[in-house]
Design a protein around this motif. Structure first.
Motif, PDB file in Angstrom:
ATOM      1  N   SER A   1     -10.578  -2.784   1.044  1.00  0.00           N
ATOM      2  CA  SER A   1      -9.321  -3.282   1.622  1.00  0.00           C
ATOM      3  C   SER A   1      -9.580  -4.454   2.560  1.00  0.00           C
ATOM      4  O   SER A   1      -8.786  -5.403   2.615  1.00  0.00           O
ATOM      5  CB  SER A   1      -8.609  -2.153   2.372  1.00  0.00           C
TER       6      SER A   1
ATOM      7  N   VAL B   1      -4.854   6.393   2.370  1.00  0.00           N
ATOM      8  CA  VAL B   1      -4.202   5.081   2.420  1.00  0.00           C
ATOM      9  C   VAL B   1      -4.168   4.548   3.846  1.00  0.00           C
ATOM     10  O   VAL B   1      -4.441   3.365   4.091  1.00  0.00           O
ATOM     11  CB  VAL B   1      -2.773   5.176   1.836  1.00  0.00           C
TER      12      VAL B   1
ATOM     13  N   SER C   1       0.836  -1.206   0.000  1.00  0.00           N
ATOM     14  CA  SER C   1       0.000   0.000   0.000  1.00  0.00           C
ATOM     15  C   SER C   1       0.867   1.251   0.000  1.00  0.00           C
ATOM     16  O   SER C   1       0.581   2.225  -0.710  1.00  0.00           O
ATOM     17  CB  SER C   1      -0.930  -0.005   1.226  1.00  0.00           C
TER      18      SER C   1
ATOM     19  N   GLN D   1      -3.972  12.152   0.552  1.00  0.00           N
ATOM     20  CA  GLN D   1      -3.636  10.845  -0.004  1.00  0.00           C
ATOM     21  C   GLN D   1      -3.052   9.923   1.064  1.00  0.00           C
ATOM     22  O   GLN D   1      -3.389   8.731   1.124  1.00  0.00           O
ATOM     23  CB  GLN D   1      -2.647  11.005  -1.162  1.00  0.00           C
TER      24      GLN D   1
ATOM     25  N   SER E   1     -15.626  -2.519   3.226  1.00  0.00           N
ATOM     26  CA  SER E   1     -14.437  -1.838   2.716  1.00  0.00           C
ATOM     27  C   SER E   1     -13.696  -2.741   1.736  1.00  0.00           C
ATOM     28  O   SER E   1     -13.530  -3.936   1.969  1.00  0.00           O
ATOM     29  CB  SER E   1     -13.511  -1.464   3.883  1.00  0.00           C
TER      30      SER E   1
ATOM     31  N   TYR F   1      -7.032  -4.859  -5.672  1.00  0.00           N
ATOM     32  CA  TYR F   1      -6.857  -3.947  -4.533  1.00  0.00           C
ATOM     33  C   TYR F   1      -5.970  -2.770  -4.910  1.00  0.00           C
ATOM     34  O   TYR F   1      -6.291  -1.605  -4.618  1.00  0.00           O
ATOM     35  CB  TYR F   1      -6.260  -4.699  -3.347  1.00  0.00           C
TER      36      TYR F   1
ATOM     37  N   SER G   1      -8.699  -2.349   7.027  1.00  0.00           N
ATOM     38  CA  SER G   1      -8.541  -3.701   6.484  1.00  0.00           C
ATOM     39  C   SER G   1      -8.245  -4.732   7.561  1.00  0.00           C
ATOM     40  O   SER G   1      -8.505  -5.923   7.380  1.00  0.00           O
ATOM     41  CB  SER G   1      -7.413  -3.714   5.441  1.00  0.00           C
TER      42      SER G   1
ATOM     43  N   LEU H   1      -7.080   1.217  -4.997  1.00  0.00           N
ATOM     44  CA  LEU H   1      -6.361   2.170  -4.149  1.00  0.00           C
ATOM     45  C   LEU H   1      -5.747   3.287  -4.981  1.00  0.00           C
ATOM     46  O   LEU H   1      -5.832   4.476  -4.619  1.00  0.00           O
ATOM     47  CB  LEU H   1      -5.282   1.441  -3.352  1.00  0.00           C
TER      48      LEU H   1
ATOM     49  N   PHE I   1      -7.694   3.161   4.978  1.00  0.00           N
ATOM     50  CA  PHE I   1      -8.100   1.873   4.404  1.00  0.00           C
ATOM     51  C   PHE I   1      -7.171   0.739   4.817  1.00  0.00           C
ATOM     52  O   PHE I   1      -7.608  -0.411   4.892  1.00  0.00           O
ATOM     53  CB  PHE I   1      -8.199   1.987   2.885  1.00  0.00           C
ATOM     54  N   VAL I   2      -5.908   1.043   5.104  1.00  0.00           N
ATOM     55  CA  VAL I   2      -5.025   0.021   5.666  1.00  0.00           C
ATOM     56  C   VAL I   2      -5.467  -0.337   7.076  1.00  0.00           C
ATOM     57  O   VAL I   2      -5.508  -1.510   7.460  1.00  0.00           O
ATOM     58  CB  VAL I   2      -3.561   0.507   5.650  1.00  0.00           C
TER      59      VAL I   2
ATOM     60  N   GLY J   1      -8.376   5.757  -6.089  1.00  0.00           N
ATOM     61  CA  GLY J   1      -8.732   6.667  -5.002  1.00  0.00           C
ATOM     62  C   GLY J   1      -7.688   7.754  -4.818  1.00  0.00           C
ATOM     63  O   GLY J   1      -8.021   8.932  -4.613  1.00  0.00           O
ATOM     64  N   ILE J   2      -6.402   7.375  -4.913  1.00  0.00           N
ATOM     65  CA  ILE J   2      -5.316   8.356  -4.805  1.00  0.00           C
ATOM     66  C   ILE J   2      -5.388   9.362  -5.952  1.00  0.00           C
ATOM     67  O   ILE J   2      -5.207  10.574  -5.762  1.00  0.00           O
ATOM     68  CB  ILE J   2      -3.959   7.617  -4.800  1.00  0.00           C
TER      69      ILE J   2
END
Length: 404
Positions: free
Chosen positions: A358, A329, A222, A325, A356, A300, A336, A304, A332-333, A307-308
């Motif tokens: 993630s 990240v 990620s 950003q 989610s 995944y 997860s 991601l 969502f990390v 989204g960034i």
């Protein structure tokens, strides 16, 4: 497509010129996440000699309730993760105040009468505020117990209805119902089904090393995805932007190039490190398993990166974009379960976490690697990918119109 391939090639050349940066991007996340995950694992993984202590209060004091109490206590004694012992209500409250137990639950008064009459049976649970995770695990156990009781109640009521139509006396009928209750209880509790299936299906504690190594790898990729996208950021003057427009170059084409390069390089590094990871963990992984796992990783990573890129498309300030950003990240990390297992999150969020992307991706990765799952379902991540690419395409199209 020709312009997208052109920018993809140029971004790859740009990465080759930044070899020192690439080495730092490769090593820094590995070292940082290794230390961080090791710290979290040490805090979360419980000691083997400290099982979850739970008090069972029997307020009904009938043959049926005492049978359940005895079987639950004996079944738990064979486990090293949970300990159940009988206690009175006052003693259980004092033990919670002294922080000596995690939870206590009760078989309420009229438990047996309600069971035989078809009334709803409620099992109250009192948790220790200082041990919310242990209380949640105990709740899962009690929920499982309640399901078994409901199944037993349904069977007993059917037998009771048929028995009422016979000349059997009430005492004989009650004795027969008790025998049915004993048989069903022994079948469900006496074979350890309740404890084995429902108490602690938590990979973070059952396979802690494998879980946190794979979680660390998930966090690292990620960070790589975000880092490579940031490194490839365009720093251009207004005159250069005007020239790009005159040559018919769109913002979407440049973003597509960054996405492809970031996805390719991150996936390549992720594949190499994952291959080393399964060798270290001695996981039996076949080619078809690698294909399944790789597809989840690509889906995944693609979501991601979209989204960034969406954050980059809508905000003009580079500093704010970079900050958001990183937050995106990180959230969502965290959600997860890679950094902290989802079991340890507040109960309020437990119903939302499974939605989610993630969480879905890491969940299937864990199943493939740690559980040996031989089937997969890509539907959810495929839908998320489609939504992400449509949202990014529309956003870049609107931005292109506004810039004109």
């Amino acid at each position: 497509m020709r312009k997208i391939l052109f920018f993809t090639t140029e971004y790859l050349k740009q990465l080759k010129k930044k070899r020192a940066t690439l080495l730092l991007l490769f090593l820094f996340p590995l070292i940082l996440i290794g230390l961080l995950v090791g710290l979290v694992a040490g805090l979360i993984i419980p000691a083997e000699d400290s099982p979850i202590r739970v008090a069972l209060v029997d307020e009904d004091q009938t043959k049926e309730s005492m049978l359940i109490s005895t079987l639950l206590t004996e079944t738990a004694n064979g486990q090293n993760t949970i300990e159940i012992f009988p206690a009175s209500a006052s003693d259980a409250k004092q033990l919670i105040e002294k922080d000596e137990i995690s939870t206590f639950f009760a078989l309420p008064k009229n438990f047996t009468d309600d069971l035989y009459e078809g009334e709803s049976v409620t099992i109250p649970i009192t948790g220790n505020p200082s041990r919310p995770i242990d209380s949640f695990i105990t709740k899962q156990l009690v929920d499982s117990l309640a399901r078994y009781i409901a199944a037993a109640q349904a069977n007993i009521l059917v037998i009771n209805d048929y028995a009422k139509e016979t000349p059997m006396s009430r005492d004989e009928r009650m004795e027969m119902m008790f025998e049915q209750f004993v048989d069903f209880t022994l079948y469900t509790l006496g074979k350890d089904k309740l404890m084995d299936e429902e108490v602690l299906k938590n990979t973070a504690t059952s396979s802690p090393i494998d879980y946190f190594v794979l979680s660390g790898w998930f966090i690292v990729i990620s960070i790589w995805l975000l880092s490579f996208y940031i490194v490839l950021a365009d720093v251009e003057s207004k005159s250069m932007a005007i020239r790009m427009k005159l040559f018919g170059v769109t913002i979407g084409q440049r973003v597509a190039g960054r996405l492809l390069v970031s996805l390719f390089v991150s996936s390549l590094l992720a594949g190499i490190t994952f291959f080393l990871l399964i060798k270290i963990l001695e996981v039996e992984f076949y080619a078809v398993d690698m294909m399944r796992f790789g597809l989840f990783t690509l889906l995944y990573a693609f979501i991601l990166l979209c989204g960034i890129a969406l954050i980059d498309a809508w905000l003009p300030s580079k500093k704010i974009v970079l900050f958001l950003q990183c937050i995106f990240v990180f959230i969502f990390v965290l959600v997860s379960g890679a950094l902290i297992p989802t079991l340890y999150f507040p109960q309020v969020f437990q119903g939302l976490i499974p939605y989610s992307f993630s969480t879905i991706a890491l969940g299937w990765m864990m199943d493939l690697v740690l559980e040996g799952r031989n089937y997969t379902n890509y539907t959810s991540l495929a839908i998320y990918s489609l939504v992400a690419i449509i949202a990014l395409w529309l956003s870049l199209g609107l931005k292109e119109r506004w810039s004109r």
